[in-house]
Design a protein around this motif. Structure first.
Motif, PDB file in Angstrom:
ATOM      1  N   ILE A  19      24.857  81.460  20.337  1.00  0.00           N
ATOM      2  CA  ILE A  19      25.230  80.097  20.709  1.00  0.00           C
ATOM      3  C   ILE A  19      24.022  79.355  21.280  1.00  0.00           C
ATOM      4  CG2 ILE A  19      26.617  78.719  22.310  1.00  0.00           C
ATOM      5  CD1 ILE A  19      28.828  80.821  21.968  1.00  0.00           C
ATOM      6  N   TYR A  20      23.243  80.041  22.122  1.00  0.00           N
ATOM      7  CA  TYR A  20      22.052  79.416  22.704  1.00  0.00           C
ATOM      8  C   TYR A  20      21.044  79.064  21.625  1.00  0.00           C
ATOM      9  CZ  TYR A  20      17.721  78.751  25.246  1.00  0.00           C
ATOM     10  OH  TYR A  20      16.543  78.236  25.717  1.00  0.00           O
ATOM     11  N   SER A  21      20.840  79.993  20.662  1.00  0.00           N
ATOM     12  CA  SER A  21      19.863  79.708  19.603  1.00  0.00           C
ATOM     13  C   SER A  21      20.328  78.538  18.740  1.00  0.00           C
ATOM     14  CB  SER A  21      19.604  80.951  18.757  1.00  0.00           C
ATOM     15  OG  SER A  21      20.784  81.343  18.097  1.00  0.00           O
ATOM     16  N   LYS A  22      21.621  78.440  18.470  1.00  0.00           N
ATOM     17  CA  LYS A  22      22.147  77.302  17.698  1.00  0.00           C
ATOM     18  C   LYS A  22      21.995  76.007  18.492  1.00  0.00           C
ATOM     19  CE  LYS A  22      25.430  79.741  14.785  1.00  0.00           C
ATOM     20  NZ  LYS A  22      26.838  79.893  14.403  1.00  0.00           N
ATOM     21  N   ALA A  23      22.313  76.070  19.775  1.00  0.00           N
ATOM     22  CA  ALA A  23      22.181  74.878  20.623  1.00  0.00           C
ATOM     23  C   ALA A  23      20.714  74.453  20.723  1.00  0.00           C
ATOM     24  CB  ALA A  23      22.754  75.151  22.003  1.00  0.00           C
ATOM     25  N   TYR A  24      19.824  75.419  20.839  1.00  0.00           N
ATOM     26  CA  TYR A  24      18.396  75.113  20.908  1.00  0.00           C
ATOM     27  C   TYR A  24      17.919  74.472  19.605  1.00  0.00           C
ATOM     28  CZ  TYR A  24      13.388  75.694  21.540  1.00  0.00           C
ATOM     29  OH  TYR A  24      12.045  75.456  21.641  1.00  0.00           O
ATOM     30  N   ALA A  25      18.385  74.985  18.474  1.00  0.00           N
ATOM     31  CA  ALA A  25      18.000  74.415  17.173  1.00  0.00           C
ATOM     32  C   ALA A  25      18.513  72.988  17.025  1.00  0.00           C
ATOM     33  CB  ALA A  25      18.525  75.296  16.048  1.00  0.00           C
ATOM     34  N   ILE A  26      19.751  72.768  17.432  1.00  0.00           N
ATOM     35  CA  ILE A  26      20.324  71.416  17.351  1.00  0.00           C
ATOM     36  C   ILE A  26      19.578  70.466  18.296  1.00  0.00           C
ATOM     37  CG2 ILE A  26      22.377  70.046  17.862  1.00  0.00           C
ATOM     38  CD1 ILE A  26      24.043  72.426  16.836  1.00  0.00           C
ATOM     39  N   ASN A  28      16.530  70.796  19.376  1.00  0.00           N
ATOM     40  CA  ASN A  28      15.187  70.590  18.843  1.00  0.00           C
ATOM     41  C   ASN A  28      15.211  69.614  17.670  1.00  0.00           C
ATOM     42  OD1 ASN A  28      12.453  70.943  18.793  1.00  0.00           O
ATOM     43  ND2 ASN A  28      12.532  72.794  17.551  1.00  0.00           N
ATOM     44  N   GLU A  29      16.286  69.694  16.878  1.00  0.00           N
ATOM     45  CA  GLU A  29      16.413  68.776  15.744  1.00  0.00           C
ATOM     46  C   GLU A  29      16.634  67.350  16.221  1.00  0.00           C
ATOM     47  OE1 GLU A  29      19.491  68.047  12.087  1.00  0.00           O
ATOM     48  OE2 GLU A  29      19.127  70.109  12.711  1.00  0.00           O
ATOM     49  N   LEU A  30      17.444  67.189  17.269  1.00  0.00           N
ATOM     50  CA  LEU A  30      17.739  65.849  17.767  1.00  0.00           C
ATOM     51  C   LEU A  30      16.624  65.272  18.626  1.00  0.00           C
ATOM     52  CD1 LEU A  30      21.499  66.213  18.750  1.00  0.00           C
ATOM     53  CD2 LEU A  30      20.550  65.002  16.788  1.00  0.00           C
ATOM     54  N   TYR A  31      16.062  66.099  19.495  1.00  0.00           N
ATOM     55  CA  TYR A  31      15.093  65.604  20.473  1.00  0.00           C
ATOM     56  C   TYR A  31      13.750  66.320  20.390  1.00  0.00           C
ATOM     57  CZ  TYR A  31      19.455  63.870  22.390  1.00  0.00           C
ATOM     58  OH  TYR A  31      20.663  63.258  22.540  1.00  0.00           O
ATOM     59  N   PRO A  33       9.805  67.352  19.041  1.00  0.00           N
ATOM     60  CA  PRO A  33       8.576  66.551  19.013  1.00  0.00           C
ATOM     61  C   PRO A  33       8.443  65.701  17.746  1.00  0.00           C
ATOM     62  CG  PRO A  33       8.079  68.923  19.199  1.00  0.00           C
ATOM     63  CD  PRO A  33       9.546  68.772  19.160  1.00  0.00           C
ATOM     64  N   ASP A  34       8.901  66.224  16.616  1.00  0.00           N
ATOM     65  CA  ASP A  34       8.817  65.438  15.381  1.00  0.00           C
ATOM     66  C   ASP A  34       9.707  64.206  15.455  1.00  0.00           C
ATOM     67  OD1 ASP A  34       7.100  67.323  14.350  1.00  0.00           O
ATOM     68  OD2 ASP A  34       8.690  68.447  13.317  1.00  0.00           O
ATOM     69  N   ARG A  35      10.892  64.398  15.990  1.00  0.00           N
ATOM     70  CA  ARG A  35      11.837  63.284  16.119  1.00  0.00           C
ATOM     71  C   ARG A  35      11.303  62.238  17.109  1.00  0.00           C
ATOM     72  NH1 ARG A  35      16.464  61.584  13.381  1.00  0.00           N
ATOM     73  NH2 ARG A  35      17.769  60.482  14.854  1.00  0.00           N
ATOM     74  N   ILE A  36      10.742  62.699  18.219  1.00  0.00           N
ATOM     75  CA  ILE A  36      10.199  61.784  19.225  1.00  0.00           C
ATOM     76  C   ILE A  36       9.002  61.027  18.646  1.00  0.00           C
ATOM     77  CG2 ILE A  36       8.998  61.680  21.447  1.00  0.00           C
ATOM     78  CD1 ILE A  36      10.862  63.917  22.388  1.00  0.00           C
ATOM     79  N   GLN A  37       8.140  61.716  17.917  1.00  0.00           N
ATOM     80  CA  GLN A  37       6.995  61.041  17.293  1.00  0.00           C
ATOM     81  C   GLN A  37       7.460  60.008  16.278  1.00  0.00           C
ATOM     82  OE1 GLN A  37       4.568  64.175  15.716  1.00  0.00           O
ATOM     83  NE2 GLN A  37       3.422  64.424  17.628  1.00  0.00           N
ATOM     84  N   ALA A  38       8.497  60.338  15.515  1.00  0.00           N
ATOM     85  CA  ALA A  38       9.029  59.384  14.538  1.00  0.00           C
ATOM     86  C   ALA A  38       9.605  58.161  15.238  1.00  0.00           C
ATOM     87  CB  ALA A  38      10.086  60.061  13.673  1.00  0.00           C
ATOM     88  N   MET A  39      10.324  58.388  16.342  1.00  0.00           N
ATOM     89  CA  MET A  39      10.883  57.256  17.086  1.00  0.00           C
ATOM     90  C   MET A  39       9.771  56.418  17.711  1.00  0.00           C
ATOM     91  SD  MET A  39      14.507  58.716  18.692  1.00  0.00           S
ATOM     92  CE  MET A  39      13.800  59.047  20.234  1.00  0.00           C
ATOM     93  N   GLN A  40       8.745  57.050  18.259  1.00  0.00           N
ATOM     94  CA  GLN A  40       7.629  56.316  18.851  1.00  0.00           C
ATOM     95  C   GLN A  40       6.894  55.504  17.785  1.00  0.00           C
ATOM     96  OE1 GLN A  40       5.393  59.415  20.749  1.00  0.00           O
ATOM     97  NE2 GLN A  40       6.436  59.154  22.724  1.00  0.00           N
ATOM     98  N   LYS A  41       6.719  56.100  16.605  1.00  0.00           N
ATOM     99  CA  LYS A  41       6.063  55.381  15.513  1.00  0.00           C
ATOM    100  C   LYS A  41       6.895  54.179  15.075  1.00  0.00           C
ATOM    101  CE  LYS A  41       3.905  56.157  11.047  1.00  0.00           C
ATOM    102  NZ  LYS A  41       3.632  57.105   9.986  1.00  0.00           N
ATOM    103  N   SER A  42       8.204  54.375  15.007  1.00  0.00           N
ATOM    104  CA  SER A  42       9.101  53.274  14.632  1.00  0.00           C
ATOM    105  C   SER A  42       9.050  52.157  15.671  1.00  0.00           C
ATOM    106  CB  SER A  42      10.525  53.804  14.500  1.00  0.00           C
ATOM    107  OG  SER A  42      11.418  52.754  14.276  1.00  0.00           O
TER     108      SER A  42
END
Length: 110
Positions: A19-26, A28-31, A33-42
């Motif tokens: 459960i922790y690994s699934k929560a961590y993956a979700i 990480n997917e939502l928040y 570094p790639d997502r944050i960089q994409a939002m900052q670029k936008s």
């Protein structure tokens, strides 16, 4: 009974790890570094576009002010030219009128 209790704890531990690994993956997917960089670029792109639109608006307003000033100056020059030509015509008419009056006085009154 103790052995069964350990198995239950291990199963719960493994389930919580999954459960922790699934929560961590979700998370990480939502928040991640790639997502944050994409939002900052936008956000940066939106801010740049807004700055560009604002600069274009100000440039357009300045252009309108510039052309308004030039057209007002043109109107004043046109009025000044009309007044100057009118004054010159009036002076010529006055000088011709004086010359005719003097000629008339010399010819007919003397």
């Amino acid at each position: 009974m103790q052995y069964a209790g350990r198995i239950v704890c291990i199963i719960k531990s493994e389930a919580s790890t999954v459960i922790y690994s699934k929560a961590y993956a979700i998370n990480n997917e939502l928040y991640g570094p790639d997502r944050i960089q994409a939002m900052q670029k936008s956000i940066a792109n939106d801010q740049e576009r807004y700055r560009q639109l604002e600069a274009n608006r100000i440039a357009g307003e300045n252009k309108i002010k510039h052309y308004s000033l030039l057209s007002g100056l043109g109107v004043f020059v046109l009025i000044a030219f009309m007044l100057y030509t009118n004054n010159r015509q009036k002076q010529k008419l006055t000088s011709c009128s004086r010359a005719r009056k003097m000629k008339y006085n010399i010819l007919y009154l003397n």
